[in-house]
Design a protein around this motif. Structure first.
Motif, PDB file in Angstrom:
ATOM      1  N   LEU A  94      40.560  52.748  46.060  1.00 38.26           N
ATOM      2  CA  LEU A  94      39.979  52.144  44.856  1.00 38.26           C
ATOM      3  C   LEU A  94      40.234  52.966  43.593  1.00 38.26           C
ATOM      4  CD1 LEU A  94      36.605  50.954  46.416  1.00 38.26           C
ATOM      5  CD2 LEU A  94      38.566  49.530  45.780  1.00 38.26           C
ATOM      6  N   GLY A  95      41.079  53.979  43.702  1.00 42.75           N
ATOM      7  CA  GLY A  95      41.402  54.803  42.543  1.00 42.75           C
ATOM      8  C   GLY A  95      42.347  54.094  41.589  1.00 42.75           C
ATOM      9  N   SER A  96      42.537  54.685  40.442  1.00 41.26           N
ATOM     10  CA  SER A  96      43.306  54.046  39.370  1.00 41.26           C
ATOM     11  C   SER A  96      44.749  53.743  39.761  1.00 41.26           C
ATOM     12  CB  SER A  96      43.276  54.917  38.112  1.00 41.26           C
ATOM     13  OG  SER A  96      43.855  56.186  38.384  1.00 41.26           O
ATOM     14  N   GLU A  97      45.350  54.533  40.644  1.00 48.96           N
ATOM     15  CA  GLU A  97      46.743  54.279  41.029  1.00 48.96           C
ATOM     16  C   GLU A  97      46.919  52.912  41.687  1.00 48.96           C
ATOM     17  OE1 GLU A  97      49.086  57.192  42.966  1.00 48.96           O
ATOM     18  OE2 GLU A  97      48.269  58.821  41.770  1.00 48.96           O
ATOM     19  N   THR A 103      50.951  46.368  40.684  1.00 46.42           N
ATOM     20  CA  THR A 103      50.419  46.563  42.033  1.00 46.42           C
ATOM     21  C   THR A 103      49.352  45.517  42.343  1.00 46.42           C
ATOM     22  OG1 THR A 103      50.879  48.923  41.882  1.00 46.42           O
ATOM     23  CG2 THR A 103      49.316  48.235  43.575  1.00 46.42           C
ATOM     24  N   VAL A 104      48.457  45.293  41.390  1.00 55.42           N
ATOM     25  CA  VAL A 104      47.390  44.303  41.580  1.00 55.42           C
ATOM     26  C   VAL A 104      47.981  42.917  41.798  1.00 55.42           C
ATOM     27  CG1 VAL A 104      45.487  43.104  40.427  1.00 55.42           C
ATOM     28  CG2 VAL A 104      45.637  45.593  40.313  1.00 55.42           C
ATOM     29  N   SER A 105      48.904  42.518  40.931  1.00 60.92           N
ATOM     30  CA  SER A 105      49.508  41.187  41.057  1.00 60.92           C
ATOM     31  C   SER A 105      50.123  40.984  42.429  1.00 60.92           C
ATOM     32  CB  SER A 105      50.606  40.996  40.001  1.00 60.92           C
ATOM     33  OG  SER A 105      50.090  41.032  38.717  1.00 60.92           O
ATOM     34  N   LEU A 157      34.144  46.290  52.222  1.00 64.62           N
ATOM     35  CA  LEU A 157      33.786  46.577  50.834  1.00 64.62           C
ATOM     36  C   LEU A 157      35.014  46.952  50.013  1.00 64.62           C
ATOM     37  CD1 LEU A 157      30.471  48.584  51.271  1.00 64.62           C
ATOM     38  CD2 LEU A 157      30.754  46.449  49.999  1.00 64.62           C
ATOM     39  N   ILE A 158      35.879  47.775  50.558  1.00 66.62           N
ATOM     40  CA  ILE A 158      37.093  48.172  49.838  1.00 66.62           C
ATOM     41  C   ILE A 158      37.919  46.939  49.486  1.00 66.62           C
ATOM     42  CG2 ILE A 158      39.352  49.286  50.124  1.00 66.62           C
ATOM     43  CD1 ILE A 158      37.840  51.580  51.582  1.00 66.62           C
ATOM     44  N   ASP A 159      38.187  46.096  50.469  1.00 70.07           N
ATOM     45  CA  ASP A 159      39.014  44.913  50.210  1.00 70.07           C
ATOM     46  C   ASP A 159      38.334  43.964  49.217  1.00 70.07           C
ATOM     47  OD1 ASP A 159      40.998  45.859  51.873  1.00 70.07           O
ATOM     48  OD2 ASP A 159      40.435  44.591  53.574  1.00 70.07           O
ATOM     49  N   GLY A 160      37.068  43.701  49.424  1.00 75.13           N
ATOM     50  CA  GLY A 160      36.349  42.787  48.534  1.00 75.13           C
ATOM     51  C   GLY A 160      36.216  43.322  47.120  1.00 75.13           C
ATOM     52  N   LEU A 161      35.858  44.594  46.997  1.00 76.92           N
ATOM     53  CA  LEU A 161      35.718  45.185  45.665  1.00 76.92           C
ATOM     54  C   LEU A 161      37.067  45.317  44.968  1.00 76.92           C
ATOM     55  CD1 LEU A 161      32.967  47.819  46.446  1.00 76.92           C
ATOM     56  CD2 LEU A 161      32.759  45.858  44.890  1.00 76.92           C
ATOM     57  N   TYR A 162      38.125  45.564  45.741  1.00 77.78           N
ATOM     58  CA  TYR A 162      39.463  45.613  45.141  1.00 77.78           C
ATOM     59  C   TYR A 162      39.771  44.267  44.488  1.00 77.78           C
ATOM     60  CZ  TYR A 162      44.412  46.209  44.366  1.00 77.78           C
ATOM     61  OH  TYR A 162      45.632  46.273  43.760  1.00 77.78           O
ATOM     62  N   LEU A 170      34.059  42.352  38.434  1.00 76.52           N
ATOM     63  CA  LEU A 170      33.107  43.421  38.726  1.00 76.52           C
ATOM     64  C   LEU A 170      32.552  43.896  37.393  1.00 76.52           C
ATOM     65  CD1 LEU A 170      32.024  45.122  41.115  1.00 76.52           C
ATOM     66  CD2 LEU A 170      33.844  46.748  40.653  1.00 76.52           C
ATOM     67  N   ALA A 171      31.226  43.910  37.259  1.00 76.59           N
ATOM     68  CA  ALA A 171      30.606  44.305  35.992  1.00 76.59           C
ATOM     69  C   ALA A 171      31.157  45.653  35.528  1.00 76.59           C
ATOM     70  CB  ALA A 171      29.090  44.362  36.149  1.00 76.59           C
ATOM     71  N   GLY A 172      31.434  45.767  34.243  1.00 75.77           N
ATOM     72  CA  GLY A 172      32.103  46.930  33.669  1.00 75.77           C
ATOM     73  C   GLY A 172      31.497  48.270  34.000  1.00 75.77           C
ATOM     74  N   GLU A 173      30.180  48.353  34.032  1.00 75.81           N
ATOM     75  CA  GLU A 173      29.534  49.649  34.268  1.00 75.81           C
ATOM     76  C   GLU A 173      29.462  50.026  35.746  1.00 75.81           C
ATOM     77  OE1 GLU A 173      26.377  46.572  34.620  1.00 75.81           O
ATOM     78  OE2 GLU A 173      27.925  46.940  33.126  1.00 75.81           O
ATOM     79  N   ILE A 174      29.775  49.093  36.613  1.00 77.82           N
ATOM     80  CA  ILE A 174      29.705  49.353  38.045  1.00 77.82           C
ATOM     81  C   ILE A 174      31.042  49.920  38.512  1.00 77.82           C
ATOM     82  CG2 ILE A 174      29.479  48.296  40.327  1.00 77.82           C
ATOM     83  CD1 ILE A 174      27.582  46.277  39.066  1.00 77.82           C
ATOM     84  N   ARG A 175      30.995  51.051  39.183  1.00 74.91           N
ATOM     85  CA  ARG A 175      32.196  51.674  39.727  1.00 74.91           C
ATOM     86  C   ARG A 175      32.327  51.281  41.194  1.00 74.91           C
ATOM     87  NH1 ARG A 175      31.956  57.047  40.071  1.00 74.91           N
ATOM     88  NH2 ARG A 175      34.142  57.064  40.626  1.00 74.91           N
TER      89      ARG A 175
END
Length: 192
Positions: A94-97, A103-105, A157-162, A170-175
């Motif tokens: 879930l890091g910035s890389e 990558t996201v697309s 959680l990783i897959d869903g949050l990604y 995902l709300a901006g303030e939530i990491r």
């Protein structure tokens, strides 16, 4: 005469061009010609190296999975105990890389593509198994027999949050990383 040593360079260029084309189109509605033009090579050369668009797309998917694996290994080198091993996997996932626009697309397109392509499905299955296996390895000393269940929760959680983070829902303030870390801490407290 073909230039000696050019094949790996051209293959890499074609894979990167495929990623770029998928990102630009937002789907797999691209042709081998589109990819070859982006890579600056002939359509015939692209066919020569990969045989088909599907094989080139699978290579692009393997490329992203390899890059992700490298990131996991880099993070794991910093881990000094089982709990930090779990955190390393979360950070690599879930890091910035992992959130470069291309990558996201491509990841989002691959998730959809895996529903109809056996090869894409197999590649995503390998990713899922490795993710769970790495998590279980770190969790067994911390959670015993519950390690598999906790690993499945973390992977979900990783897959869903990604996906949510990638889509901007995902709300901006939530990491995302912190949400997963909080889940791990709560699950491990139950054992303690």
């Amino acid at each position: 005469m073909p230039k000696v040593g050019m094949e790996p360079i051209r293959r890499k260029s074609l894979v990167e061009a495929a990623i770029s084309a998928i990102h630009a189109r937002g789907s797999l509605d691209i042709t081998i010609r589109d990819i070859a033009l982006r890579a600056g090579v002939s359509q015939g050369l692209a066919h020569h190296y990969f045989g088909s668009k599907d094989a080139l797309i699978a290579s692009a998917m393997r490329h992203l999975l390899t890059e992700y694996g490298r990131q996991v290994r880099r993070e794991m080198k910093k881990a000094h105990d089982p709990r930090s091993r779990v955190s390393a996997i979360i950070h690599a996932s879930l890091g910035s890389e992992q959130f470069r626009p291309e990558t996201v697309s491509v990841w989002l397109v691959f998730y959809v593509h895996a529903q109809e392509s056996d090869e894409a499905h197999a590649l995503l299955s390998v990713y899922s198994r490795r993710l769970r296996s790495n998590l279980v390895h770190g969790l067994v000393p911390l959670a015993g027999e519950r390690a598999h269940r906790i690993a499945e929760g973390i992977a979900s959680l990783i897959d869903g949050l990604y996906i949510r983070k990638a889509l901007g829902s995902l709300a901006g303030e939530i990491r995302a990383e912190q949400l997963v870390e909080d889940y791990v801490d709560r699950e491990l407290e139950v054992r303690g």
